[in-house]
Design a protein around this motif. Structure first.
Motif, short mmCIF file in Angstrom:
data_model
loop_
_atom_site.label_atom_id
_atom_site.label_comp_id
_atom_site.label_asym_id
_atom_site.label_seq_id
_atom_site.Cartn_x
_atom_site.Cartn_y
_atom_site.Cartn_z
N ARG A 72 0.86 -1.19 0.00
CA ARG A 72 0.00 0.00 0.00
C ARG A 72 0.90 1.24 0.00
N VAL B 68 0.93 5.57 -0.13
CA VAL B 68 0.24 6.85 0.00
C VAL B 68 1.16 7.93 -0.54
N GLU C 279 -4.37 3.14 -11.65
CA GLU C 279 -4.56 1.88 -10.91
C GLU C 279 -3.53 0.86 -11.42
N ASN D 3 -2.47 -1.12 -4.05
CA ASN D 3 -3.34 -0.26 -3.25
C ASN D 3 -2.66 1.12 -3.20
N VAL E 263 -2.94 5.25 -2.95
CA VAL E 263 -3.73 6.39 -2.49
C VAL E 263 -2.99 7.68 -2.87
N TYR F 259 -3.16 11.62 -2.66
CA TYR F 259 -3.91 12.58 -1.84
C TYR F 259 -3.49 14.02 -2.13
N PRO G 235 -8.18 11.98 -1.26
CA PRO G 235 -9.52 11.42 -1.51
C PRO G 235 -10.44 11.72 -0.32
N TYR H 184 -11.18 9.77 3.16
CA TYR H 184 -10.24 9.77 4.29
C TYR H 184 -10.32 11.07 5.10
N THR I 218 -16.71 8.19 -2.42
CA THR I 218 -15.62 7.39 -2.99
C THR I 218 -14.89 8.08 -4.13
N PRO J 5 -12.09 9.58 -6.23
CA PRO J 5 -10.63 9.61 -6.08
C PRO J 5 -10.04 10.98 -6.37
N LEU K 194 -4.84 9.04 6.59
CA LEU K 194 -4.48 8.20 5.46
C LEU K 194 -3.89 6.84 5.86
#
Length: 304
Positions: free
Chosen positions: A31, A33, A83, A102, A104, A106, A140, A143, A164, A166, A196
């Protein structure tokens, strides 16, 4: 020839790939971020011999036919719908496998602001009002937590986990307030906090609004509203204190069957050695209300 082969491999992955525990692909980290415009790098490793290993992505797609690892790397990530998927084609079953990263991406808000809804000017004690916190361009949003503070105390929070999107959006939150006179001059603030997870910045990034200073109007109140009885000693100075607390600041007037010096008629405090026995009524008023208090002056009998 190689491009046609890879296209065929990707087509197989789309229709026959497995993922999860049966997949021999490991993402490091699993994951990520990333702040808008920042760089990112993720490694995809195969746990067994692989024919083709690669990243399917709108940007920075990559593949290898030799190594057991392949990097997905972007110098400045600005694609909100990115993605990345790592895929592998193996010599043994399961022959096709994929793992989705995964990811994210931001962005902290451009601004956070507070304002009253359908109201200008001071608030009135006991009436209900709405304060609106507006957040511009945050992602997003799922969060995001908006935290309302009165002075240093959190009085309400609002999360957006049901949304949801993005990409950056504008959101708002309403705080209902019924002010009291004790809250005159209090400051309200709204804090936008992006929580996050452990992979994100610590502490979570926040943006705070400029404070909203509450001005609360309330009617005059006396510290001791009950009538006061005072003894009058001949020749002695006597003080009648009618000071009241109110916003706006109260105006004063006095009434009595006895004459009052003109210069003292609009004062909160009467101090005089020429007052006569009798009842003196003080009225404190502001635009909200008028309230009165009585002072009963009695002549003190000698020896008593």
């Amino acid at each position: 020839m190689e491009n046609k082969f890879l296209k065929w491999i990707l087509t197989l992955c789309m229709f026959y790939s497995v993922s999860g525990e049966g997949c021999s692909l490991i993402l490091k980290p699993s994951r990520v971020v990333v702040g808008f415009g920042e760089s990112v790098s993720v490694s995809c490793e195969a746990a067994r011999p692989v024919r083709v290993l690669g990243w399917e992505s709108a940007i920075s797609a990559a593949h290898t036919q030799q190594d057991l690892s392949v990097q997905w790397k972007v110098d400045s990530l600005i694609d909100w719908i990115e993605e990345p998927i790592c895929y592998g084609v193996f010599f043994t079953a399961p022959r096709q496998c994929e793992e989705k990263l995964n990811l994210v991406l931001y962005k902290t808000p451009d601004s956070v602001s507070i304002r009253p809804v359908n109201h200008t000017g001071p608030m009135v004690e006991g009436k209900e009002y709405q304060l609106l916190c507006e957040v511009q361009n945050i992602a997003p949003v799922q969060y995001l937590t908006l935290r309302w503070y009165k002075e240093q105390t959190e009085v309400y929070n609002h999360s957006f986990s049901d949304l949801t999107s993005p990409s950056p959006v504008q959101v708002s939150s309403i705080l209902m307030v019924t002010p009291t006179k004790a809250e005159n001059g209090a400051q309200y603030r709204c804090v936008a906090e992006l929580e996050l997870g452990p992979e994100g910045p610590q502490p979570p990034p926040t943006v705070t609004s400029e404070p909203l200073n509450a001005s609360v109007y309330f009617p005059p109140t006396f510290p001791s509203p009950e009538p006061e009885v005072l003894d009058l000693i001949a020749g002695a100075e006597l003080t009648l204190n009618c000071t009241a607390i109110g916003n706006p600041t109260p105006m004063y007037s006095w009434q009595s069957s006895n004459p009052i010096q003109e210069r003292m008629e609009d004062e909160a405090v009467l101090t005089s050695s020429s007052l006569q026995p009798g009842t003196y009524t003080c009225t404190a008023s502001n635009p909200l209300e008028k309230r009165s208090k009585q002072f009963i002056v009695k002549a003190k009998t000698k020896g008593v």
